[in-house]
Structure formats: structure tokens, C-alpha cells
Write a protein that holds these residues in place. Structure first.
Motif, PDB file in Angstrom:
ATOM      1  N   HIS A 141       0.850  -1.064  -0.012  1.00 34.72           N
ATOM      2  CA  HIS A 141       0.021   0.054  -0.019  1.00 34.72           C
ATOM      3  C   HIS A 141       0.892   1.233   0.058  1.00 34.72           C
ATOM      4  O   HIS A 141       1.084   1.785   1.066  1.00 34.72           O
ATOM      5  N   PHE A 142       1.391   1.735  -1.190  1.00 38.37           N
ATOM      6  CA  PHE A 142       2.183   2.873  -1.344  1.00 38.37           C
ATOM      7  C   PHE A 142       1.531   3.614  -2.430  1.00 38.37           C
ATOM      8  O   PHE A 142       0.883   3.424  -3.146  1.00 38.37           O
ATOM      9  N   THR A 143       2.193   5.026  -2.182  1.00 39.43           N
ATOM     10  CA  THR A 143       2.049   5.832  -3.257  1.00 39.43           C
ATOM     11  C   THR A 143       3.360   6.834  -3.393  1.00 39.43           C
ATOM     12  O   THR A 143       4.212   6.572  -2.543  1.00 39.43           O
ATOM     13  N   ASP A 144       3.379   7.836  -4.058  1.00 42.77           N
ATOM     14  CA  ASP A 144       4.655   8.928  -4.043  1.00 42.77           C
ATOM     15  C   ASP A 144       3.990  10.282  -3.659  1.00 42.77           C
ATOM     16  O   ASP A 144       2.847  10.464  -3.612  1.00 42.77           O
ATOM     17  N   SER A 145       5.086  11.017  -3.390  1.00 38.63           N
ATOM     18  CA  SER A 145       4.640  12.192  -3.021  1.00 38.63           C
ATOM     19  C   SER A 145       3.912  13.152  -3.929  1.00 38.63           C
ATOM     20  O   SER A 145       3.065  13.896  -3.448  1.00 38.63           O
ATOM     21  N   THR A 146       4.144  12.995  -5.140  1.00 37.73           N
ATOM     22  CA  THR A 146       3.258  13.741  -6.253  1.00 37.73           C
ATOM     23  C   THR A 146       1.899  13.448  -6.110  1.00 37.73           C
ATOM     24  O   THR A 146       1.233  14.298  -6.394  1.00 37.73           O
ATOM     25  N   ASN A 147       1.477  12.232  -6.141  1.00 37.40           N
ATOM     26  CA  ASN A 147       0.085  11.689  -5.938  1.00 37.40           C
ATOM     27  C   ASN A 147      -0.402  12.078  -4.639  1.00 37.40           C
ATOM     28  O   ASN A 147      -1.407  12.700  -4.472  1.00 37.40           O
ATOM     29  N   ALA A 148       0.301  12.067  -3.397  1.00 33.23           N
ATOM     30  CA  ALA A 148      -0.289  12.380  -2.216  1.00 33.23           C
ATOM     31  C   ALA A 148      -0.550  13.717  -2.131  1.00 33.23           C
ATOM     32  O   ALA A 148      -1.344  14.283  -1.328  1.00 33.23           O
ATOM     33  N   SER A 149       0.294  14.638  -2.915  1.00 28.23           N
ATOM     34  CA  SER A 149       0.264  16.188  -2.590  1.00 28.23           C
ATOM     35  C   SER A 149      -1.186  16.592  -3.253  1.00 28.23           C
ATOM     36  O   SER A 149      -1.481  17.992  -3.164  1.00 28.23           O
ATOM     37  N   ARG A 150      -1.719  15.678  -4.197  1.00 26.24           N
ATOM     38  CA  ARG A 150      -2.959  16.190  -4.632  1.00 26.24           C
ATOM     39  C   ARG A 150      -4.203  15.526  -3.980  1.00 26.24           C
ATOM     40  O   ARG A 150      -5.357  15.936  -4.536  1.00 26.24           O
ATOM     41  N   THR A 151      -3.913  15.393  -2.664  1.00 26.68           N
ATOM     42  CA  THR A 151      -5.075  14.681  -2.020  1.00 26.68           C
ATOM     43  C   THR A 151      -5.913  16.013  -1.078  1.00 26.68           C
ATOM     44  O   THR A 151      -6.744  15.899  -0.345  1.00 26.68           O
ATOM     45  N   MET A 152      -5.195  16.893  -0.865  1.00 26.32           N
ATOM     46  CA  MET A 152      -5.548  18.141   0.238  1.00 26.32           C
ATOM     47  C   MET A 152      -5.322  17.342   1.762  1.00 26.32           C
ATOM     48  O   MET A 152      -5.749  18.110   2.553  1.00 26.32           O
ATOM     49  N   LEU A 153      -4.574  16.270   1.677  1.00 25.44           N
ATOM     50  CA  LEU A 153      -3.693  15.641   3.089  1.00 25.44           C
ATOM     51  C   LEU A 153      -2.484  15.758   3.500  1.00 25.44           C
ATOM     52  O   LEU A 153      -2.163  15.566   4.469  1.00 25.44           O
ATOM     53  N   TRP A 154      -1.849  16.225   2.360  1.00 24.05           N
ATOM     54  CA  TRP A 154      -0.079  15.867   2.533  1.00 24.05           C
ATOM     55  C   TRP A 154       0.337  17.117   2.672  1.00 24.05           C
ATOM     56  O   TRP A 154       0.212  18.169   2.040  1.00 24.05           O
ATOM     57  N   ASN A 155       0.877  17.156   3.826  1.00 24.30           N
ATOM     58  CA  ASN A 155       1.814  18.473   4.268  1.00 24.30           C
ATOM     59  C   ASN A 155       3.151  18.521   3.508  1.00 24.30           C
ATOM     60  O   ASN A 155       3.757  17.721   3.828  1.00 24.30           O
ATOM     61  N   ILE A 156       3.086  19.783   2.611  1.00 22.08           N
ATOM     62  CA  ILE A 156       4.431  19.867   1.792  1.00 22.08           C
ATOM     63  C   ILE A 156       5.408  20.399   2.527  1.00 22.08           C
ATOM     64  O   ILE A 156       6.621  20.438   2.121  1.00 22.08           O
ATOM     65  N   HIS A 157       5.141  20.785   3.793  1.00 23.23           N
ATOM     66  CA  HIS A 157       6.276  21.362   4.678  1.00 23.23           C
ATOM     67  C   HIS A 157       7.025  20.262   5.437  1.00 23.23           C
ATOM     68  O   HIS A 157       8.192  19.952   5.626  1.00 23.23           O
ATOM     69  N   SER A 158       6.077  19.449   6.156  1.00 26.51           N
ATOM     70  CA  SER A 158       6.655  18.179   6.991  1.00 26.51           C
ATOM     71  C   SER A 158       6.673  17.060   6.120  1.00 26.51           C
ATOM     72  O   SER A 158       7.449  15.827   6.605  1.00 26.51           O
ATOM     73  N   LYS A 159       6.179  16.917   4.831  1.00 21.74           N
ATOM     74  CA  LYS A 159       6.524  15.993   3.931  1.00 21.74           C
ATOM     75  C   LYS A 159       5.729  14.584   4.587  1.00 21.74           C
ATOM     76  O   LYS A 159       6.506  13.624   4.667  1.00 21.74           O
ATOM     77  N   ASP A 160       4.585  14.534   4.989  1.00 23.36           N
ATOM     78  CA  ASP A 160       3.787  13.535   5.533  1.00 23.36           C
ATOM     79  C   ASP A 160       2.353  13.656   5.751  1.00 23.36           C
ATOM     80  O   ASP A 160       1.940  15.320   5.434  1.00 23.36           O
ATOM     81  N   TRP A 161       1.546  12.953   5.792  1.00 27.15           N
ATOM     82  CA  TRP A 161       0.080  12.942   5.816  1.00 27.15           C
ATOM     83  C   TRP A 161      -0.061  14.118   7.045  1.00 27.15           C
ATOM     84  O   TRP A 161       0.459  13.616   8.248  1.00 27.15           O
ATOM     85  N   ASP A 162      -0.982  14.910   7.001  1.00 26.40           N
ATOM     86  CA  ASP A 162      -0.907  15.897   7.851  1.00 26.40           C
ATOM     87  C   ASP A 162      -2.258  15.589   8.919  1.00 26.40           C
ATOM     88  O   ASP A 162      -3.449  15.351   8.601  1.00 26.40           O
ATOM     89  N   LYS A 163      -1.815  15.488  10.118  1.00 25.03           N
ATOM     90  CA  LYS A 163      -2.784  14.896  11.172  1.00 25.03           C
ATOM     91  C   LYS A 163      -4.033  15.794  11.369  1.00 25.03           C
ATOM     92  O   LYS A 163      -5.349  15.388  11.386  1.00 25.03           O
ATOM     93  N   ASP A 164      -3.988  16.982  11.426  1.00 24.29           N
ATOM     94  CA  ASP A 164      -4.954  17.966  11.540  1.00 24.29           C
ATOM     95  C   ASP A 164      -5.879  17.968  10.295  1.00 24.29           C
ATOM     96  O   ASP A 164      -6.921  17.755  10.401  1.00 24.29           O
ATOM     97  N   LEU A 165      -5.205  17.833   9.159  1.00 25.35           N
ATOM     98  CA  LEU A 165      -6.204  17.743   7.840  1.00 25.35           C
ATOM     99  C   LEU A 165      -7.098  16.497   7.889  1.00 25.35           C
ATOM    100  O   LEU A 165      -8.263  16.483   7.491  1.00 25.35           O
ATOM    101  N   CYS A 166      -6.253  15.350   8.082  1.00 27.81           N
ATOM    102  CA  CYS A 166      -6.918  14.213   8.196  1.00 27.81           C
ATOM    103  C   CYS A 166      -8.151  14.159   9.262  1.00 27.81           C
ATOM    104  O   CYS A 166      -9.340  13.785   8.898  1.00 27.81           O
ATOM    105  N   GLU A 167      -7.700  14.680  10.279  1.00 24.27           N
ATOM    106  CA  GLU A 167      -9.151  15.044  11.399  1.00 24.27           C
ATOM    107  C   GLU A 167      -9.884  15.674  10.903  1.00 24.27           C
ATOM    108  O   GLU A 167     -11.229  15.417  11.001  1.00 24.27           O
ATOM    109  N   LYS A 168      -9.769  16.816  10.233  1.00 21.71           N
ATOM    110  CA  LYS A 168     -10.860  17.737   9.775  1.00 21.71           C
ATOM    111  C   LYS A 168     -11.700  17.171   8.813  1.00 21.71           C
ATOM    112  O   LYS A 168     -12.850  17.414   8.556  1.00 21.71           O
ATOM    113  N   PHE A 169     -11.110  16.207   7.940  1.00 19.87           N
ATOM    114  CA  PHE A 169     -11.909  15.744   6.752  1.00 19.87           C
ATOM    115  C   PHE A 169     -12.431  14.330   7.211  1.00 19.87           C
ATOM    116  O   PHE A 169     -13.148  13.407   6.451  1.00 19.87           O
ATOM    117  N   ASN A 170     -12.135  14.085   8.599  1.00 24.06           N
ATOM    118  CA  ASN A 170     -12.672  12.502   9.097  1.00 24.06           C
ATOM    119  C   ASN A 170     -12.056  11.450   8.228  1.00 24.06           C
ATOM    120  O   ASN A 170     -12.796  10.583   8.091  1.00 24.06           O
TER     121      ASN A 170
END
Length: 192
Positions: A141-170
Motif C-alpha cells: 500500500h504505497f504512493t509517491d509524494s506527487t500523488n499524495a500532494s494532490r489529496t489535500m491531506l499531504w503537508n508539503i512542509h513536513s512531507k507527511d500525511w497531515d494529522k490536522d487535515l486528516c482529522e478535519k476531513f474525518n
């Protein structure tokens, strides 16, 4: 397919099967054996999202395509809230139904099978590349950062799934793919 006005969907199995046909055609026409192939790359619609059962590999719902507008009114309402600012600051994107997060939120709220599999710890989701990697490998279960960056959940500064955004979108982070650099070795294919 267009099940309702503004809705655009693909059959995830049709996408997978079309890729298997292309792989077979390339091998036949090139007269190259599978053992001679050193690597495979995927290019895809980066905002289209798929949900599946991790145990069976069965899609839970049709892939919701980047063009789909079922969440447009929700996104429009959210543009007047702090969520829009948070999305822009953390992802560099504007809050829009074009991107994957609102589609993911919709599936989790509207598709009973997705909610059931989530409770059982068996639900996975990702963009088309994650779906194809999962199906063409040993359930990686992998993706790359270019795909992750198009989800509105990938933090471009920390380069990780953003906990706050994931929580806001449930959207539980555990259903999202592991993100690797584009040039990484992702997995061995087991398709043939």
C-alpha cells in the motif's frame, strides 16, 4: 460512468484489467521476457480515488474521478471557514472537489461497506497508483509524494500525511498509503 449529474466514476477492476492487457501486449510485441524488465513506472490521474478491502482486494465503491462534482457544494461552503486557510497553508492547494480529500470524506460517510470495513481495520484507499501497486504486488500500500500532494491531506512542509487535515476531513491516517519518493523501489510485481 456518470450515475448522476456531476458524478464521474470508473470501475477500478476495469482500470486494473486494462493495465494487465497493456502489459501482456508490450511483452508480446517487444519479445521481452518478464525477467528482462528492470522496472515499471505508473502515470495516472492523481486525484481519482479508490477504496478497497485490504483482506480481499475487492473495491468497495467505484473510483471517484477528479472531474466528479458530488462534493462541490460542501467544498464551496468550506471555503468560508478556517479549513480553507489550513488547506492552503499546509498543502499549497485551494479547497476544491477536484482534489481527493472531499471524495474520501464522502465515501466514508455515504458508503456503508466502507464504514464497516473501517471498523474492522480492513479498509484502504488511495489514488489510482496506490490501487495498481496494491493489485500488481503482494498487497503493498504505497504512493509517491506527487500523488499524495494532490489529496489535500499531504503537508508539503513536513512531507507527511497531515494529522490536522486528516482529522478535519474525518479520514483515518491508517487507511492511507505509505508515501515514498518517486524514484524509490516500491515493490516487486507479482502479476505474471
Amino acid at each position: 460512468s456518470y450515475p448522476k449529474p456531476g458524478w464521474v466514476e470508473h470501475d477500478p477492476m476495469e482500470i486494473l484489467n486494462s493495465q494487465l492487457v497493456v502489459i501482456e501486449e508490450v511483452l508480446q510485441k517487444s519479445k521481452v521476457s518478464i525477467n528482462q524488465i528492470a522496472g515499471v513506472t505508473i502515470t495516472n490521474q492523481r486525484e481519482t480515488v479508490v477504496f478497497w478491502d485490504h483482506q480481499t482486494g475487492k473495491p468497495v465503491y467505484p473510483a471517484i474521478v477528479w472531474q466528479d462534482q458530488r462534493t462541490a457544494s460542501w467544498c464551496q461552503k468550506m471555503k468560508e471557514t478556517p479549513l480553507a486557510t489550513l488547506v492552503k497553508e499546509k498543502t499549497g492547494l485551494v479547497l476544491d472537489s477536484y482534489f481527493s480529500a472531499s471524495k474520501m470524506k464522502w465515501v466514508l460517510e455515504e458508503v456503508p461497506e466502507a464504514a464497516d470495513l473501517l471498523k474492522k481495520g480492513r479498509l484502504r484507499c488511495g489514488t489510482i497508483d496506490a490501487w495498481l501497486i496494491y493489485k500488481l504486488s503482494d498487497k503493498f500500500h504505497f504512493t509517491d509524494s506527487t500523488n499524495a500532494s494532490r489529496t489535500m491531506l499531504w503537508n508539503i512542509h513536513s512531507k507527511d500525511w497531515d494529522k490536522d487535515l486528516c482529522e478535519k476531513f474525518n479520514i483515518p491516517q491508517e487507511i492511507l498509503p505509505e508515501v515514498k519518493d518517486s524514484m524509490s523501489h516500491f515493490c516487486e510485481l507479482i502479476i505474471l
